[in-house]
Design a protein around this motif. Structure first.
Motif, PDB file in Angstrom:
ATOM      1  N   PHE A  51       0.803  -0.834  -0.187  1.00 28.51           N
ATOM      2  CA  PHE A  51       0.499  -0.289   0.361  1.00 28.51           C
ATOM      3  C   PHE A  51       0.362   1.507   0.030  1.00 28.51           C
ATOM      4  O   PHE A  51       1.067   2.212  -1.139  1.00 28.51           O
ATOM      5  CB  PHE A  51      -1.112   0.255   1.329  1.00 28.51           C
ATOM      6  CG  PHE A  51      -2.254  -0.886   1.366  1.00 28.51           C
ATOM      7  CD1 PHE A  51      -3.055   0.019   0.262  1.00 28.51           C
ATOM      8  CD2 PHE A  51      -2.202  -2.273   2.303  1.00 28.51           C
ATOM      9  CE1 PHE A  51      -4.034  -1.702   0.329  1.00 28.51           C
ATOM     10  CE2 PHE A  51      -3.375  -3.046   1.608  1.00 28.51           C
ATOM     11  CZ  PHE A  51      -4.390  -2.321   0.845  1.00 28.51           C
ATOM     12  N   LYS A  95       3.248   6.816  -4.618  1.00 31.41           N
ATOM     13  CA  LYS A  95       3.185   6.422  -6.204  1.00 31.41           C
ATOM     14  C   LYS A  95       4.407   5.723  -6.835  1.00 31.41           C
ATOM     15  O   LYS A  95       4.620   7.040  -7.808  1.00 31.41           O
ATOM     16  CB  LYS A  95       3.111   7.816  -6.512  1.00 31.41           C
ATOM     17  CG  LYS A  95       1.889   8.421  -5.709  1.00 31.41           C
ATOM     18  CD  LYS A  95       0.202   8.421  -6.206  1.00 31.41           C
ATOM     19  CE  LYS A  95      -0.798   8.459  -5.472  1.00 31.41           C
ATOM     20  NZ  LYS A  95      -1.593   8.084  -6.033  1.00 31.41           N
ATOM     21  N   ASP A  98       0.152   3.613  -3.437  1.00 30.61           N
ATOM     22  CA  ASP A  98      -0.589   4.304  -2.833  1.00 30.61           C
ATOM     23  C   ASP A  98      -0.064   5.844  -2.454  1.00 30.61           C
ATOM     24  O   ASP A  98      -0.024   7.282  -2.467  1.00 30.61           O
ATOM     25  CB  ASP A  98      -1.257   4.219  -1.581  1.00 30.61           C
ATOM     26  CG  ASP A  98      -2.512   2.964  -2.629  1.00 30.61           C
ATOM     27  OD1 ASP A  98      -2.051   2.708  -3.774  1.00 30.61           O
ATOM     28  OD2 ASP A  98      -2.901   2.107  -1.630  1.00 30.61           O
ATOM     29  N   ASP A  99       1.163   5.775  -0.998  1.00 31.45           N
ATOM     30  CA  ASP A  99       2.035   7.319  -0.997  1.00 31.45           C
ATOM     31  C   ASP A  99       2.366   7.992  -1.596  1.00 31.45           C
ATOM     32  O   ASP A  99       2.896   8.497  -1.854  1.00 31.45           O
ATOM     33  CB  ASP A  99       2.261   6.640   0.940  1.00 31.45           C
ATOM     34  CG  ASP A  99       0.991   6.670   2.099  1.00 31.45           C
ATOM     35  OD1 ASP A  99       0.938   7.485   2.877  1.00 31.45           O
ATOM     36  OD2 ASP A  99      -0.015   5.771   1.398  1.00 31.45           O
ATOM     37  N   THR A 149      -1.314   3.835   6.500  1.00 32.42           N
ATOM     38  CA  THR A 149      -0.244   2.937   5.788  1.00 32.42           C
ATOM     39  C   THR A 149       1.034   3.523   6.132  1.00 32.42           C
ATOM     40  O   THR A 149       1.574   2.584   6.556  1.00 32.42           O
ATOM     41  CB  THR A 149      -0.706   3.261   4.066  1.00 32.42           C
ATOM     42  OG1 THR A 149      -2.099   3.357   3.512  1.00 32.42           O
ATOM     43  CG2 THR A 149       0.707   2.604   4.005  1.00 32.42           C
TER      44      THR A 149
END
Length: 461
Positions: A274, A281, A278-279, A422
């Motif tokens: 994650f 990229k 997500d964080d 996350t």
């Protein structure tokens, strides 16, 4: 008892205390490969997989929690039965069979949904939770039997560390195998629909099961069934009641360190994919490449640890070193801006080193706690694993339940720093757990529990 029986028993004791050969350590080490490769996929990709196919973060957390709860209770139950009846290899084989069957049912798509032609998310959550519980029960049977075998294969403390280190080294091999498979699958196929996503993970699951089962066969063929060595004339070899362990301060210290160590490893692993996607990229390949770097470094360190003669002070020192490294890694993850996301590759190297140091030494502390009192080895392994499973399940459920409400803070337009759930799961939680683990380890008295210095060579040639 006749003189010949006394001589025979003394010879048997000598065989039980001398250092093990490398081949014996190898055969034992590969016995947890199926569990390791499936667990790596479980903690790395389960939450990601379930949310990608449409489950909410909370529903995905319920599936994870159901498995952890089933695993926790199964470890205690299996540990008690093994202490009573033995038969380590039978428990190992039965658990491995259950793992192989149920794991494909989790990542292979919702089979009950297809049978009953239901597209209800509630029914889907219940179905995945059921198979998650079955998978974790089998996983627990394999884990407890394999961990408890260490203390019944040998009384030699250094060889016990060697067995633990070998197991950890092959755990790294299993994890690398998973990420190698995942890298190929993610690179070859696209996850643009729910069906394609399920197909991706189905290929990963089947590949993991095939590889893991091959090593289970090698383990079962190469390892002899260890004796529980329960002798009513010798109290340290008789079956030990649970209350005995609860009266030992070291039991609570080792339990706390093991629990914190598993929280560090499992929570960080669950949020790694994650975090990089997500964080930070980063590219999709990073969710396989960065974990692979972590496990390559862990494998190298685990192999190096096999060549060290161990004593209590060294166990404490190496655990503290790993914990301190993790504290700095956690702080780095917590503060890492997206603009320099490539620095995550450097952080992953140190995470791999820290993981190996704390895992090998934390598991070895169990063997120090048990010592020669092998009549309760499975209960110790099972009870500590119960604490591990319940705490990890609850921690992941709490974090994942707040996933949709993650706060976001922009430091500036060029460098965005997101204090998401996350980021907390990969950075803050492991750092805090490592700090507490180091404190508990520092006040342990391990030297007094080891009967003689571990100055002999680690393994026989």
């Amino acid at each position: 008892m006749t003189s010949s029986e006394i001589v025979g028993e003394n010879d048997d004791d000598h065989q039980f205390t001398k250092p093990l050969g490398r081949l014996s350590v190898f055969f034992y080490g590969v016995g947890h490969m199926l569990n390791d490769i499936t667990a790596s996929c479980w903690f790395t990709y389960l939450l990601l997989f379930l949310t990608q196919i449409g489950l909410s973060p909370r529903d995905a957390a319920i599936v994870m929690l159901s498995g952890q709860v089933a695993d926790g209770f199964a470890t205690v139950f299996v540990g008690e039965l093994i202490d009573r009846f033995g038969h380590f290899k039978i428990w190992h084989a039965a658990g491995s069979l259950l793992v192989a069957i149920s794991f494909s049912s989790v990542f292979g798509g919702c089979l009950p949904c297809s049978i009953f032609h239901s597209d209800s998310l509630t029914f889907e959550t219940v179905s995945y939770s059921m198979f998650a519980a079955i998978f974790n029960i089998g996983w627990a049977a394999t884990q407890v039997s394999h961990m408890a075998m260490v203390n019944c294969i040998t009384l030699n403390s250094t060889s016990r560390v060697a067995l633990t280190s070998s197991r950890n080294a092959f755990s790294m091999v299993a994890n690398l195998g998973l990420y190698g498979i995942a890298l190929i699958v993610f690179g070859v196929s696209k996850a643009d629909t729910k069906a394609n996503t399920e197909l991706q993970y189905r290929w990963i699951a089947y590949s993991c099961i095939t590889v893991g089962c091959c090593f289970v066969v090698i383990f079962l063929m190469g390892t002899k069934e260890p004796r529980l060595r329960i002798n009513p004339r010798e109290s340290n070899r008789a079956r030990i009641p649970w209350a005995y362990w609860f009266r030992k301060i070291l039991y609570y210290q080792v339990a706390m360190v093991y629990l914190l160590t598993r929280l560090v490893l499992n929570v960080s692993q669950a949020y790694l994919a994650f975090f990089v996607i997500d964080d930070l990229k980063m590219a999709q390949s990073a969710k396989a490449l960065i974990p692979a770097i972590i496990y390559i470094c862990s494998f190298i360190v685990s192999v190096m640890l096999q060549e060290i003669p161990w004593n209590g002070k060294r166990l404490k020192a190496y655990y503290c070193a790993g914990g301190i490294i993790w504290i700095f890694c956690g702080i780095s993850v917590l503060l890492l801006p997206r603009s320099i996301n490539s620095f995550m590759y450097v952080i992953s190297v140190f995470i791999g080193i820290a993981n190996a140091l704390i895992l090998v030494t934390a598991i070895s502390m169990q063997s120090v706690l048990i010592g020669s009192e092998v009549g309760g080895c499975a209960f110790v392994c099972g009870s500590l694993s119960f604490l591990d499973k319940m705490s990890c399940g609850l921690a992941l459920y709490i974090l994942q339940s707040h996933q949709s409400a993650s706060p976001q803070v922009d430091v500036n337009m060029k460098q965005s720093l997101y204090f998401s759930v996350t980021r907390y799961g990969l950075g803050l939680v492991p750092a805090v757990c490592s700090f507490i683990g180091v404190l508990v380890t520092y006040f342990m008295e391990l030297d007094s529990t080891i009967l003689k210095p571990l100055c002999q060579p680690l393994l026989l040639e």
